[in-house]
Design an enzyme around this catalytic site. Structure first.
Site, PDB file in Angstrom:
ATOM      1  N   PHE A  55     -20.485 -12.996  24.972  1.00  0.00           N
ATOM      2  CA  PHE A  55     -20.089 -11.846  24.233  1.00  0.00           C
ATOM      3  C   PHE A  55     -18.467 -12.083  24.093  1.00  0.00           C
ATOM      4  O   PHE A  55     -17.944 -10.593  23.760  1.00  0.00           O
ATOM      5  CB  PHE A  55     -20.236 -10.601  25.260  1.00  0.00           C
ATOM      6  CG  PHE A  55     -21.903 -10.428  25.529  1.00  0.00           C
ATOM      7  CD1 PHE A  55     -22.572 -10.537  24.380  1.00  0.00           C
ATOM      8  CD2 PHE A  55     -22.299 -10.176  26.629  1.00  0.00           C
ATOM      9  CE1 PHE A  55     -23.946 -10.580  24.810  1.00  0.00           C
ATOM     10  CE2 PHE A  55     -23.692  -9.860  27.121  1.00  0.00           C
ATOM     11  CZ  PHE A  55     -24.454 -10.244  25.939  1.00  0.00           C
ATOM     12  N   HIS A  63     -21.238 -16.587  33.491  1.00  0.00           N
ATOM     13  CA  HIS A  63     -22.421 -16.903  32.789  1.00  0.00           C
ATOM     14  C   HIS A  63     -22.015 -17.923  31.559  1.00  0.00           C
ATOM     15  O   HIS A  63     -22.416 -17.622  30.367  1.00  0.00           O
ATOM     16  CB  HIS A  63     -23.371 -15.817  32.417  1.00  0.00           C
ATOM     17  CG  HIS A  63     -23.655 -14.959  33.597  1.00  0.00           C
ATOM     18  ND1 HIS A  63     -22.723 -14.585  34.537  1.00  0.00           N
ATOM     19  CD2 HIS A  63     -24.836 -14.879  33.923  1.00  0.00           C
ATOM     20  CE1 HIS A  63     -23.420 -13.787  35.260  1.00  0.00           C
ATOM     21  NE2 HIS A  63     -24.718 -14.067  35.113  1.00  0.00           N
ATOM     22  N   HIS A 122      -4.180   3.265  -3.264  1.00  0.00           N
ATOM     23  CA  HIS A 122      -4.058   2.810  -1.914  1.00  0.00           C
ATOM     24  C   HIS A 122      -3.606   1.620  -1.903  1.00  0.00           C
ATOM     25  O   HIS A 122      -2.469   1.179  -0.885  1.00  0.00           O
ATOM     26  CB  HIS A 122      -5.733   2.330  -1.606  1.00  0.00           C
ATOM     27  CG  HIS A 122      -6.026   1.531  -0.570  1.00  0.00           C
ATOM     28  ND1 HIS A 122      -5.762   2.012   0.653  1.00  0.00           N
ATOM     29  CD2 HIS A 122      -6.101   0.067  -0.666  1.00  0.00           C
ATOM     30  CE1 HIS A 122      -6.170   0.772   1.558  1.00  0.00           C
ATOM     31  NE2 HIS A 122      -6.313  -0.293   0.740  1.00  0.00           N
ATOM     32  N   HIS A 143       0.828  -1.240  -0.073  1.00  0.00           N
ATOM     33  CA  HIS A 143      -0.132  -0.187   0.021  1.00  0.00           C
ATOM     34  C   HIS A 143       0.904   1.172   0.105  1.00  0.00           C
ATOM     35  O   HIS A 143       1.283   1.681   1.197  1.00  0.00           O
ATOM     36  CB  HIS A 143      -0.981  -0.210   1.184  1.00  0.00           C
ATOM     37  CG  HIS A 143      -1.702  -1.100   1.236  1.00  0.00           C
ATOM     38  ND1 HIS A 143      -1.593  -2.594   1.822  1.00  0.00           N
ATOM     39  CD2 HIS A 143      -2.881  -1.205   0.960  1.00  0.00           C
ATOM     40  CE1 HIS A 143      -2.238  -3.249   1.909  1.00  0.00           C
ATOM     41  NE2 HIS A 143      -3.461  -2.675   1.253  1.00  0.00           N
ATOM     42  N   ASP A 149      -9.323   6.773   7.607  1.00  0.00           N
ATOM     43  CA  ASP A 149     -10.583   6.954   7.548  1.00  0.00           C
ATOM     44  C   ASP A 149     -11.184   5.764   7.973  1.00  0.00           C
ATOM     45  O   ASP A 149     -12.333   5.504   8.677  1.00  0.00           O
ATOM     46  CB  ASP A 149     -11.039   7.214   5.957  1.00  0.00           C
ATOM     47  CG  ASP A 149     -10.630   8.444   5.469  1.00  0.00           C
ATOM     48  OD1 ASP A 149     -10.708   9.589   6.160  1.00  0.00           O
ATOM     49  OD2 ASP A 149      -9.946   8.503   4.188  1.00  0.00           O
ATOM     50  N   GLY A 150     -10.868   4.509   7.495  1.00  0.00           N
ATOM     51  CA  GLY A 150     -11.182   3.064   7.669  1.00  0.00           C
ATOM     52  C   GLY A 150     -11.243   2.935   9.342  1.00  0.00           C
ATOM     53  O   GLY A 150     -12.004   2.356   9.736  1.00  0.00           O
ATOM     54  N   HIS A 180      -2.251  -1.311   7.125  1.00  0.00           N
ATOM     55  CA  HIS A 180      -1.794  -1.448   5.599  1.00  0.00           C
ATOM     56  C   HIS A 180      -0.738  -0.434   5.335  1.00  0.00           C
ATOM     57  O   HIS A 180      -0.046  -0.721   4.295  1.00  0.00           O
ATOM     58  CB  HIS A 180      -3.108  -1.299   4.921  1.00  0.00           C
ATOM     59  CG  HIS A 180      -3.775  -0.063   4.884  1.00  0.00           C
ATOM     60  ND1 HIS A 180      -4.733   0.329   6.005  1.00  0.00           N
ATOM     61  CD2 HIS A 180      -3.691   1.210   4.121  1.00  0.00           C
ATOM     62  CE1 HIS A 180      -5.184   1.624   5.486  1.00  0.00           C
ATOM     63  NE2 HIS A 180      -4.425   2.030   4.652  1.00  0.00           N
ATOM     64  N   ASN A 183      -7.635  11.635   4.024  1.00  0.00           N
ATOM     65  CA  ASN A 183      -7.348  11.774   2.626  1.00  0.00           C
ATOM     66  C   ASN A 183      -9.065  11.470   2.037  1.00  0.00           C
ATOM     67  O   ASN A 183      -8.765  11.341   0.729  1.00  0.00           O
ATOM     68  CB  ASN A 183      -6.343  10.747   2.179  1.00  0.00           C
ATOM     69  CG  ASN A 183      -6.583   9.324   2.166  1.00  0.00           C
ATOM     70  OD1 ASN A 183      -7.882   8.943   2.516  1.00  0.00           O
ATOM     71  ND2 ASN A 183      -5.541   8.577   2.462  1.00  0.00           N
ATOM     72  N   GLU A 237     -17.406  -3.855  24.941  1.00  0.00           N
ATOM     73  CA  GLU A 237     -16.561  -4.980  25.137  1.00  0.00           C
ATOM     74  C   GLU A 237     -15.363  -5.119  24.257  1.00  0.00           C
ATOM     75  O   GLU A 237     -14.131  -5.401  24.516  1.00  0.00           O
ATOM     76  CB  GLU A 237     -17.486  -6.479  25.060  1.00  0.00           C
ATOM     77  CG  GLU A 237     -18.419  -6.631  25.738  1.00  0.00           C
ATOM     78  CD  GLU A 237     -19.795  -5.931  25.588  1.00  0.00           C
ATOM     79  OE1 GLU A 237     -19.798  -5.209  24.272  1.00  0.00           O
ATOM     80  OE2 GLU A 237     -20.840  -5.874  26.242  1.00  0.00           O
ATOM     81  N   HIS A 261     -28.093 -15.107  25.366  1.00  0.00           N
ATOM     82  CA  HIS A 261     -27.042 -14.998  26.269  1.00  0.00           C
ATOM     83  C   HIS A 261     -26.314 -16.296  26.841  1.00  0.00           C
ATOM     84  O   HIS A 261     -25.439 -16.162  27.749  1.00  0.00           O
ATOM     85  CB  HIS A 261     -27.671 -14.341  27.825  1.00  0.00           C
ATOM     86  CG  HIS A 261     -27.766 -13.116  27.580  1.00  0.00           C
ATOM     87  ND1 HIS A 261     -28.665 -12.541  26.657  1.00  0.00           N
ATOM     88  CD2 HIS A 261     -27.575 -11.821  28.478  1.00  0.00           C
ATOM     89  CE1 HIS A 261     -28.543 -11.234  26.658  1.00  0.00           C
ATOM     90  NE2 HIS A 261     -28.149 -10.737  28.020  1.00  0.00           N
TER      91      HIS A 261
END
Ligand SMILES: Cc1ncc(C[n+]2csc(CCOP(=O)(O)OP(=O)(O)O)c2C)c(N)n1
Length: 665
Positions: A426, A450, A251, A20, A147-148, A60, A177, A400, A462
């Site tokens: 989770f 849990h 890119h 990149h 931006d990503g 990248h 950019n 999380e 859950h």
């Protein structure tokens, strides 16, 4: 000097035929100003604890980091490594991989993670500064995001937490950019990032990221901020490339020989590929030498510190545990041997933490808004807040993913052993960060309570079913599922002693009997699996070593189910032994002979776990019987659920008998 970064990035990507170039070329001015005028570091001691941290969240753009480290004089980042960009065994893989020795603070690539790591690093800095003083701990955390990075959901969790905690030494530079892979970011995004950060309690400004004076002025302003800072730097992706610059074509692909030649001409860069003119190299090296006096002065301040405090700082920096750990574990086990406890393993974990966190002040706990359910806050632990960074318990909020990534940042920073809590189901929300902790070999400990249908009424949303198997599938991650209070403290000890990777402690909501009775100094969980209850021998003949008819293997709350099944089988004249399996990873790491001894030679193997079968065949074989879950759970009191899904002693006994019958025929 910035063009040196651009040239190396173009050349390395071209040579590798992949990579990149766009980000390094666009952000070269930002990086040059930051590294040559602001960042505090010394290439001759990349692990200097009080260095500023730099995180390239947009992994990248790795060639930006490699080029800078090379130019500054990091010994290991030679031009040979730059030439070997993206090749096997090089120090210059496709995305930066954490190697402190060569100045790479964290592994990045999955967008958003680096930013959240940096939040953890900045928390670690504030915490340790509060404990050891600003003469010893006083550094900044800089992050370059794309931006990503800011489109990823995790960025919101990280930004909100940093703003709330007023992490004033965290400075984020956005490579603004306006281009991502599909084209202009406007295709998918219309967020005003400056407003977004401001609303989260940050100082935020927008500048021309191609203007060194503007970059320096913004960085200057950020130095004394009372809150974290965002500097949105307007840049041109692939700056200098005449036809591809400013477009997504710059890119993620080599520019091609013609475009590179034209870019060289446009930038006024006449040096051949991989060559840096001496004057520019000297200027970079001088920038690299800038931090040495600061480091030496710091070393003097450290040496002048009270001997005990210095030793503690060094111990913590090196991640060494103290002998107090073993004493704390012993103490808890002794108490449990005197008065056994029928408690949930999450409660046993709190009991363990009451002792462990006193023994190990480097443990910094937390929870993603489930503190009372996860039992991760020992009574004596103060909350870490903007008013008191010396606190050791972090209310992460319902975040999380951000929590798990911040924990990675704390571990990478050093001086802290982070642990925290959420529900096991989770773990999916933490998984990308857990995977990176495993990849980087970082000691972070996730308390996940849990841990099955045993949580009952909250229902299938859950109730983890596939989660133990999914976590066990991550290389270099240890999944502990203790069966009782004694195993819980033992598993905690093993997790703390695992310096080279993360651990998950899967703990019950419901009470479980204490099966481990009596005092045993040895950590039996260390073997990963062990015979907890031997087979009954009704009429032992002298020297009779006949194997049991049945071996019952189980983890966590299902060990008690196995123990009850053993009784049912005994009543029918069948001898069964119970093997507790608190940690697959430890067991599978044992020698073949050790494993064979634990697996035994019973006619029939049965495994019991209130989750899916995947993974258990390594222990029970493909012809073993499995009693567990094959689909999602349901909402009901937990005892009803165990009956409904057939995870009962009767079903285990039936499964064993059916297998025995099958064998006899
Ligand atoms: C979590 C994650 N999703 C997707 C990708 C693949 N990917 C790499 S860069 C990128 C976006 C590129 O846009 P931007 O972040 O603006 O970087 P730039 O084009 O400016 O270099 C994507 C989608 C990734 N690395 N991480």
């Amino acid at each position: 000097m910035a063009n040196a970064i651009r040239a190396l990035a173009m050349d390395a990507v071209e040579q590798a035929k992949s990579g990149h170039p766009g980000l390094p070329m666009g952000a070269a001015d930002v990086a040059t100003v930051l590294f040559t005028r602001f960042l505090k570091f010394d290439p001759t001691d990349p692990a200097w604890p009080d260095r500023d941290r730099f995180v390239l969240s947009a992994g990248h753009g790795s060639m930006l980091l490699y080029a800078v480290l090379h130019l500054l004089g990091y010994e290991k980042m030679t031009i040979r490594e730059i030439r070997r960009f993206r090749q096997l065994g090089s120090l210059t893989p496709g995305h930066p991989e954490h190697r402190q020795a060569s100045g790479i603070e964290t592994t990045t690539g999955p967008l958003g993670q680096g930013l959240a790591n940096a939040v953890g690093m900045a928390i670690a800095e504030r915490h340790l500064a509060a404990l050891f003083g600003s003469a010893i701990v006083d550094h900044k955390t800089y992050v370059l995001v794309s931006d990503g990075d800011l489109m990823e959901g995790i960025s919101q969790e990280a930004i909100a937490l940093a703003g709330h905690l007023k992490l004033r030494k965290l400075i984020v530079l956005l490579d603004d950019n306006g281009i991502s892979i599909d084209g202009p970011t406007a295709l998918a995004d219309s967020v005003d990032q400056v407003q977004r950060f401001k609303s989260a309690g940050w100082a935020a400004t927008r500048i021309d990221g191609q203007d060194p004076a503007a970059i320096a002025a913004a960085l200057d302003a950020a130095q004394e901020s009372d809150r974290p800072s965002l500097i949105a730097c307007r840049t041109t992706i692939g700056f200098g490339a005449p036809t591809k610059g400013g477009t997504e074509k710059a890119h993620g692909a080599p520019l091609g020989a013609d475009e590179i030649a034209a870019a060289r001409a446009r930038l006024g860069w006449s040096a051949p590929a991989f060559e840096i003119p001496a004057s520019i190299r000297d200027a970079w090296r001088a920038a690299g030498a800038r931090g040495r006096p600061a480091r030496l002065a710091w070393a003097e301040r450290l040496a002048a510190l009270d001997a005990e405090k210095r030793a503690e700082f060094e111990r913590r920096t090196h991640g060494e545990l103290t002998c107090l750990l073993a004493a704390a574990v012993r103490d808890v086990k002794e108490k449990l041997s005197v008065s056994p406890k029928e408690i949930a393993t999450r409660v046993a974990s709190e009991m363990a933490l009451d002792a462990l966190t006193v023994a190990l002040p480097e443990m910094v706990g937390g929870s993603a808004d489930l503190t009372g359910s996860n039992n991760t806050r020992p009574k004596a632990m103060k909350v870490l807040s903007p008013g008191d960074y010396a606190g050791r318990f972090i209310h992460y909020g319902v975040r999380e993913h951000g929590m798990a990534a911040a924990m990675n940042g704390m571990a990478l920073h050093g001086g802290i052993v982070p642990y925290s809590g959420t529900f096991l189901v989770f773990s999916d929300y933490c998984r990308p960060a857990i995977r990176l902790a495993a990849l980087m070999g970082q000691r972070v400990i996730h308390v996940m309570t849990h841990d099955s249908i045993g949580l009952g009424e909250d229902g299938p949303t859950h109730q983890p079913v596939e989660h133990l198997a999914a976590l066990r599938a991550i290389p270099n991650l240890k999944v502990f599922r203790p069966c009782d209070a004694v195993e819980t403290i033992e598993c905690w000890q093993l997790a703390l002693e695992t310096t080279g990777g993360p651990s998950v402690l899967a703990l019950t909501r419901q009470n479980v009997p204490q099966i481990r009775q009596g005092f045993d100094e040895a950590n039996r969980c260390a073997r990963g699996a062990y015979e907890l209850i031997a087979a009954p021998s009704p009429s032992p003949r002298a020297g009779d070593a006949a194997p049991a008819d049945v071996s019952l293997f189980a983890s966590g709350s299902e060990v008690a189910v196995a123990a009850a099944a053993r009784e049912l089988l005994a009543a029918r004249g069948i001898s069964a032994r119970v093997v507790s399996v608190p940690c697959f990873e430890h067991f599978l790491a044992a020698s073949e002979a050790e494993r064979a001894a634990v697996i035994g030679e019973a006619k029939v193997n049965v495994a019991i776990e209130a989750g899916i079968r995947d993974g258990w065949d390594a222990i029970i074989g493909s012809d073993g019987a499995f009693v567990g879950m094959t689909g999602f759970g349901a909402s009901a009191p937990y005892k009803d659920l165990y009956r409904h899904f057939g995870v009962t002693p009767e079903k285990v006994a039936d499964a064993a008998l059916a297998k025995l019958k099958g064998r006899d025929h």
